[in-house]
Design an enzyme around this catalytic site. Structure first.
Site, PDB file in Angstrom:
ATOM      1  N   HIS A 261       0.851  -1.195   0.000  1.00  0.00           N
ATOM      2  CA  HIS A 261       0.000   0.000   0.000  1.00  0.00           C
ATOM      3  C   HIS A 261       0.880   1.235   0.000  1.00  0.00           C
ATOM      4  CE1 HIS A 261      -3.152   2.836   1.158  1.00  0.00           C
ATOM      5  NE2 HIS A 261      -3.980   1.940   0.671  1.00  0.00           N
ATOM      6  N   GLU A 315      -7.784  -5.513  -0.198  1.00  0.00           N
ATOM      7  CA  GLU A 315      -8.336  -6.300  -1.299  1.00  0.00           C
ATOM      8  C   GLU A 315      -8.214  -7.803  -1.070  1.00  0.00           C
ATOM      9  OE1 GLU A 315      -9.995  -4.431  -2.987  1.00  0.00           O
ATOM     10  OE2 GLU A 315      -8.949  -3.132  -4.403  1.00  0.00           O
TER      11      GLU A 315
END
Ligand code: ACO
Length: 379
Positions: A261, A315
């Site tokens: 991320h 996700e």
């Protein structure tokens, strides 16, 4: 302003002030309007969270009832939207369908060019309300089924599953999807939210901002990853294959989907909550495979990308949860958009409320001093 060098990917650049939400990347914390995500997940419904994002406070029971009435009143798709939906190919990607049909919602009187106070909030409600209807109608049509009219007595997540299936979902499935919607509703200055704010800053309408945000969400570096996580798990097939498969992917320079991320340098709290939720759902085999792949992925990323602090992102287990509630994988990103519309529109409302055109500078790296050559003299 004397800065002359561009910051690649605007990494670390503070591009806006917002009181809507924030990601504390070093600590692995996500806050909506002062509430840590752990305060809301599993306790607040999506409707309460949407109200919070739009208005800054959690609703009273009367305010919540009123919002639910307004959301359910706006679930129907207008005639232009319906005819555009009918014209689209069954093979179209749901994100492309969503981008196209949401655009028609911007033509409707209830949304077009409403940028002041209650009127702008009404557009946020309409857009949030109608997106599940668009997705369910498209999904049913490509399966050769008639659309199911939205119900006004069901909650947002419950009604989405109802319209997809044509029958009422179980409380467990409704609760899981509702929790997913709460977790995904907003996330600081991510790429799609930034896109929405840039569009709103030109004083364009909210539907334009949401259409732009849908486009930004589509890519695999942002919202396009969850179905790719399931593709990866399918390819891995069984836990003992995780290591050779993932080593192979990393040695080819591929990215492991569902890890890493830009902002989180600790575990994404949503990944932790979704992991727990996924472990409670009825799909033991997929969860065991995902869990083994996650552990292997984290170990290999630490080994091969030392110091990059790559953790599981939202996700990874989103894919397991959405699969468990029966969504086809090509609806995952569009379902993410259904939730994030609440956050996008909250940011648009904030931008309208204190607007300044977002227009940064660029660092020019092209040539100078070239002379015009008439066409006939250009080889
Ligand atoms: N697999 C393998 N390596 C990775 C991964 C990954 N998933 N993520 C980052 N890296 C590596 C990069 O190759 C890079 O290595 P290098 O320093 O040797 O060049 C290093 O870690 C830093 O990566 P960046 O590309 O600088 O990270 P960035 O902040 O640009 O990217 C992103 C973040 C796009 C999410 C990235 O981690 C990624 O591609 N992940 C996989 C796709 C994914 O899961 N997307 C969903 C994101 S969550 C969301 O948006 C809702």
């Amino acid at each position: 302003m004397t800065q002359t060098a561009a910051v690649r990917g605007l990494e670390g650049v503070i591009a806006a002030s917002t009181a809507v939400s924030h990601v504390y990347g070093e600590e692995g914390r996500l806050v909506y309007r002062g509430y840590d995500i752990y305060e809301l997940a599993g306790k607040a419904s999506f409707e309460e969270v949407a109200y919070l994002l739009w208005n800054g406070e959690l609703p009273t029971s009367q305010q919540l009832r009123h919002l639910k009435e307004r959301l359910s009143a706006h679930r129907g798709l207008g005639s232009e939207g319906l005819s555009v939906l009918q014209a689209l190919s069954n093979d179209a990607l749901p994100m492309d369908v969503l981008r196209t049909v949401v655009s028609t919602v911007g033509l409707e009187e209830r949304v077009a060019d409403r940028q002041k106070g209650e009127e702008a909030l009404e557009s946020a409600i309409v857009l949030t309300a109608v997106i599940p209807t668009i997705l369910a109608a498209f999904d049913r049509r490509r399966r050769g089924l008639e659309p199911v009219e939205p119900r006004t007595d069901l909650d947002h997540a419950q009604n989405y599953l109802y319209m997809l299936r044509g029958s009422e979902p179980s409380p467990a499935d409704s609760r899981a999807l509702d929790m997913y919607f709460v977790l995904l509703a907003d996330h600081g200055m991510n790429a799609s939210t930034f896109t929405a704010r840039v569009i709103a800053s030109t004083e364009a309408d909210m539907a334009s901002a949401v259409v732009g945000a849908i486009g930004a969400l589509k890519g695999p570096l942002h919202g396009g990853a969850p179905s790719l996580v399931l593709d990866m798990l399918d390819a891995i097939e069984k836990p003992e294959n995780a290591e050779p498969w993932m080593r192979g992917a990393l040695s080819r320079g591929d990215r492991l989907m569902g890890f890493g991320h830009r902002v989180y340098k600790a575990e994404d709290p949503r990944a932790e909550i979704l992991r727990r939720l996924a472990s409670e759902m009825d799909q033991t085999e997929l969860f065991s495979l995902a869990s083994a792949a996650e552990k292997t992925g984290l170990r290999l990323l630490e080994e091969q990308k030392p110091g990059r602090r790559l953790y599981t992102n939202v996700e990874f287990y989103s894919s397991v949860v959405l699969n468990a509630v029966g969504l086809p994988r090509d609806l995952f990103t569009a379902t993410f958009a259904a939730s994030r519309t609440a956050g996008w529109s909250a940011h648009v409302l904030e931008q309208y409320g204190d607007n300044r055109l977002i227009r940064p500078q660029s660092q020019y790296t092209g040539p100078q001093g070239k002379r015009f050559e008439p066409l006939e003299r250009r080889g």
